[in-house]
Enzyme design. Structure first.
Site, PDB file in Angstrom:
ATOM      1  N   TYR A  78     -35.131  -9.991 -41.620  1.00 28.36           N
ATOM      2  CA  TYR A  78     -36.113 -10.450 -42.617  1.00 28.36           C
ATOM      3  C   TYR A  78     -35.838 -11.920 -42.940  1.00 28.36           C
ATOM      4  O   TYR A  78     -36.757 -12.745 -42.978  1.00 28.36           O
ATOM      5  CB  TYR A  78     -36.031  -9.576 -43.876  1.00 28.36           C
ATOM      6  CG  TYR A  78     -37.083  -9.878 -44.923  1.00 28.36           C
ATOM      7  CD1 TYR A  78     -38.441  -9.722 -44.644  1.00 28.36           C
ATOM      8  CD2 TYR A  78     -36.724 -10.308 -46.204  1.00 28.36           C
ATOM      9  CE1 TYR A  78     -39.413  -9.993 -45.605  1.00 28.36           C
ATOM     10  CE2 TYR A  78     -37.687 -10.574 -47.175  1.00 28.36           C
ATOM     11  CZ  TYR A  78     -39.024 -10.418 -46.873  1.00 28.36           C
ATOM     12  OH  TYR A  78     -39.986 -10.688 -47.829  1.00 28.36           O
TER      13      TYR A  78
ATOM     14  N   SER B  79     -40.223 -16.241 -48.993  1.00 24.22           N
ATOM     15  CA  SER B  79     -39.418 -15.408 -49.892  1.00 24.22           C
ATOM     16  C   SER B  79     -38.173 -16.191 -50.271  1.00 24.22           C
ATOM     17  O   SER B  79     -37.807 -17.149 -49.571  1.00 24.22           O
ATOM     18  CB  SER B  79     -39.003 -14.137 -49.126  1.00 24.22           C
ATOM     19  OG  SER B  79     -38.028 -13.412 -49.841  1.00 24.22           O
TER      20      SER B  79
HETATM   21  N1  NAP Z   1     -42.419  -8.078 -53.437  1.00 25.65           N
HETATM   22  C1  NAP Z   1     -41.422  -8.930 -53.329  1.00 25.65           C
HETATM   23  O1  NAP Z   1     -40.376  -8.776 -53.983  1.00 25.65           O
HETATM   24  C2  NAP Z   1     -41.543 -10.115 -52.401  1.00 25.65           C
HETATM   25  C3  NAP Z   1     -40.553 -11.089 -52.475  1.00 25.65           C
HETATM   26  C4  NAP Z   1     -40.621 -12.155 -51.596  1.00 25.65           C
HETATM   27  C5  NAP Z   1     -41.637 -12.272 -50.696  1.00 25.65           C
HETATM   28  N2  NAP Z   1     -42.599 -11.302 -50.641  1.00 25.65           N
HETATM   29  C6  NAP Z   1     -43.647 -11.453 -49.607  1.00 25.65           C
HETATM   30  O2  NAP Z   1     -44.910 -11.307 -50.207  1.00 25.65           O
HETATM   31  C7  NAP Z   1     -45.847 -10.878 -49.229  1.00 25.65           C
HETATM   32  C8  NAP Z   1     -46.686  -9.744 -49.800  1.00 25.65           C
HETATM   33  O3  NAP Z   1     -45.868  -8.628 -50.032  1.00 25.65           O
HETATM   34  P1  NAP Z   1     -46.008  -7.669 -51.308  1.00 25.65           P
HETATM   35  O4  NAP Z   1     -44.749  -7.782 -52.048  1.00 25.65           O
HETATM   36  O5  NAP Z   1     -47.287  -7.908 -51.998  1.00 25.65           O
HETATM   37  O6  NAP Z   1     -45.957  -6.252 -50.580  1.00 25.65           O
HETATM   38  P2  NAP Z   1     -47.052  -5.122 -50.304  1.00 25.65           P
HETATM   39  O7  NAP Z   1     -47.634  -4.629 -51.580  1.00 25.65           O
HETATM   40  O8  NAP Z   1     -46.360  -4.143 -49.399  1.00 25.65           O
HETATM   41  O9  NAP Z   1     -48.184  -5.900 -49.501  1.00 25.65           O
HETATM   42  C9  NAP Z   1     -48.111  -6.146 -48.111  1.00 25.65           C
HETATM   43  C10 NAP Z   1     -49.519  -6.339 -47.590  1.00 25.65           C
HETATM   44  O10 NAP Z   1     -49.453  -6.627 -46.183  1.00 25.65           O
HETATM   45  C11 NAP Z   1     -50.457  -5.844 -45.551  1.00 25.65           C
HETATM   46  N3  NAP Z   1     -50.148  -5.605 -44.146  1.00 25.65           N
HETATM   47  C12 NAP Z   1     -49.095  -4.920 -43.614  1.00 25.65           C
HETATM   48  N4  NAP Z   1     -49.201  -4.879 -42.284  1.00 25.65           N
HETATM   49  C13 NAP Z   1     -50.349  -5.569 -41.960  1.00 25.65           C
HETATM   50  C14 NAP Z   1     -50.991  -5.877 -40.745  1.00 25.65           C
HETATM   51  N5  NAP Z   1     -50.474  -5.492 -39.555  1.00 25.65           N
HETATM   52  N6  NAP Z   1     -52.157  -6.568 -40.784  1.00 25.65           N
HETATM   53  C15 NAP Z   1     -52.678  -6.960 -41.965  1.00 25.65           C
HETATM   54  N7  NAP Z   1     -52.104  -6.703 -43.155  1.00 25.65           N
HETATM   55  C16 NAP Z   1     -50.941  -6.018 -43.145  1.00 25.65           C
HETATM   56  C17 NAP Z   1     -50.488  -4.557 -46.348  1.00 25.65           C
HETATM   57  O11 NAP Z   1     -51.749  -3.895 -46.185  1.00 25.65           O
HETATM   58  P3  NAP Z   1     -52.089  -2.702 -45.158  1.00 25.65           P
HETATM   59  O12 NAP Z   1     -50.902  -1.808 -45.114  1.00 25.65           O
HETATM   60  O13 NAP Z   1     -53.301  -2.096 -45.794  1.00 25.65           O
HETATM   61  O14 NAP Z   1     -52.402  -3.369 -43.859  1.00 25.65           O
HETATM   62  C18 NAP Z   1     -50.379  -5.095 -47.756  1.00 25.65           C
HETATM   63  O15 NAP Z   1     -51.651  -5.479 -48.226  1.00 25.65           O
HETATM   64  C19 NAP Z   1     -45.030 -10.512 -47.990  1.00 25.65           C
HETATM   65  O16 NAP Z   1     -45.122 -11.549 -47.047  1.00 25.65           O
HETATM   66  C20 NAP Z   1     -43.626 -10.397 -48.535  1.00 25.65           C
HETATM   67  O17 NAP Z   1     -42.648 -10.657 -47.549  1.00 25.65           O
HETATM   68  C21 NAP Z   1     -42.583 -10.240 -51.484  1.00 25.65           C
END
Ligand code: NAP
Length: 266
Positions: A174, A161
């Site tokens: 975080y 991130s």
């Molecule tokens: N969105 C942003 O602004 C942003 C910015 C920087 C970095 N990121 C990073 O991008 C990545 C993806 O996030 P996103 O933004 O796409 O958010 P998201 O839509 O909340 O996706 C998170 C995913 O992680 C899965 N997950 C959560 N707990 C889990 C577990 N114990 N085992 C397996 N899967 C699990 C969730 O699925 P289930 O709940 O079905 O398990 C979901 O598919 C993360 O690492 C986040 O830190 C996001």
């Protein structure tokens, strides 16, 4: 629908991901779902993992309707055995692992003083340990794919991130988890790059997904104020970057990619 994309038709040029197998963690929503779709569109067989099986089933149906191949693995990657099973079952099904997208993560923001320590535990267990468990299980297979697959290169893409580069008041733990992902990725990159396993770090800024929704309401309000009026990126924008990274020729390794919305200044 199968056949609607001319590049899927018999006799056309092979797609960049043709014949490859990929595991995407956190594929039930957001960046993981978009990445699985994008990799499948490039011809990769995609193992999609997360806890919400209904979401994974719907995504697999979408991938298959576009002519791709997907396998659903209901997995909690914070459980080391489940993370190992995900990788082993993928290899058992498709014979090889070329790509791991280590994406599953959670972001629970707020002050350190008086914090709910269970939120810290959730972040450390998923963002750090879950990613490490998947990396550990995948590495022997990635090394083997880099030695003997037709492309003789394999990829691990770890999702960090902007928070992995820039600490902010209110994001302490975080920040700690994502800085940890960055440090681990660079150390591992040095360890395996000469064996042609490419370890890449992707550092997205604000992206429109479910990520913020897991925060307490008062924290969500602060975040809404911070990002109000900003055009956030879409999950597909990050999926594009991941797909670009893993489709480079063997001699090109994209080590790190920091991607912000144009409107995001910090
Ligand atoms: N969105 C942003 O602004 C942003 C910015 C920087 C970095 N990121 C990073 O991008 C990545 C993806 O996030 P996103 O933004 O796409 O958010 P998201 O839509 O909340 O996706 C998170 C995913 O992680 C899965 N997950 C959560 N707990 C889990 C577990 N114990 N085992 C397996 N899967 C699990 C969730 O699925 P289930 O709940 O079905 O398990 C979901 O598919 C993360 O690492 C986040 O830190 C996001």
């Amino acid at each position: 629908m199968p056949g609607t994309d001319p590049s899927h038709s018999p006799g056309s040029r092979p797609l960049p991901g043709q014949g490859r197998t990929a595991v995407v963690t956190g594929a039930s929503s957001g960046i993981g779902a978009a990445s699985a779709l994008s990799l499948a569109d490039q011809g990769a067989k995609v193992a999609i993992a997360a806890r919400r099986k209904d979401r994974l089933d719907a995504l697999a149906a979408q991938i298959e309707a576009r002519g791709g191949a997907a396998a659903v693995f209901e997995t909690d990657v914070t459980d080391q055995q489940q993370a190992a099973d995900l990788i082993e079952r993928t290899v058992a099904q498709w014979g090889r692992l070329d790509t791991l997208v280590n994406n599953a993560g959670v972001m629970l923001l707020g002050p350190v003083v008086g914090a709910d320590v269970t939120e810290w535990q959730r972040m450390v267990e998923l963002n750090v340990l879950g990613l490490l468990y998947c990396a550990h299980a995948a590495l022997p297979h990635l090394l083997s794919a880099a030695e003997s697959s037709p492309r003789r290169v394999a990829d691990m893409v770890n999702i960090s991130s902007v928070a992995g580069r820039v600490p902010r008041n209110g994001s302490g733990v975080y920040n700690a988890t994502k800085h940890g992902v960055g440090a681990f990725s660079e150390a591992l990159r040095q360890e395996v790059t000469k064996r042609h396993v490419r370890v890449s770090l992707v550092e997205p800024g604000a992206t429109d997904t479910e990520l913020a929704s897991h925060n307490r309401p008062e924290i969500q309000e602060v975040m809404q104020q911070r990002f109000s009026g900003m055009e956030r990126m879409r999950a597909e924008d990050i999926a594009d970057a991941i797909t670009y990274i893993v489709t480079r020729p063997r001699h090109v390794a994209v080590n790190e990619m920091l991607i912000r919305p144009t409107d995001q200044d910090a």
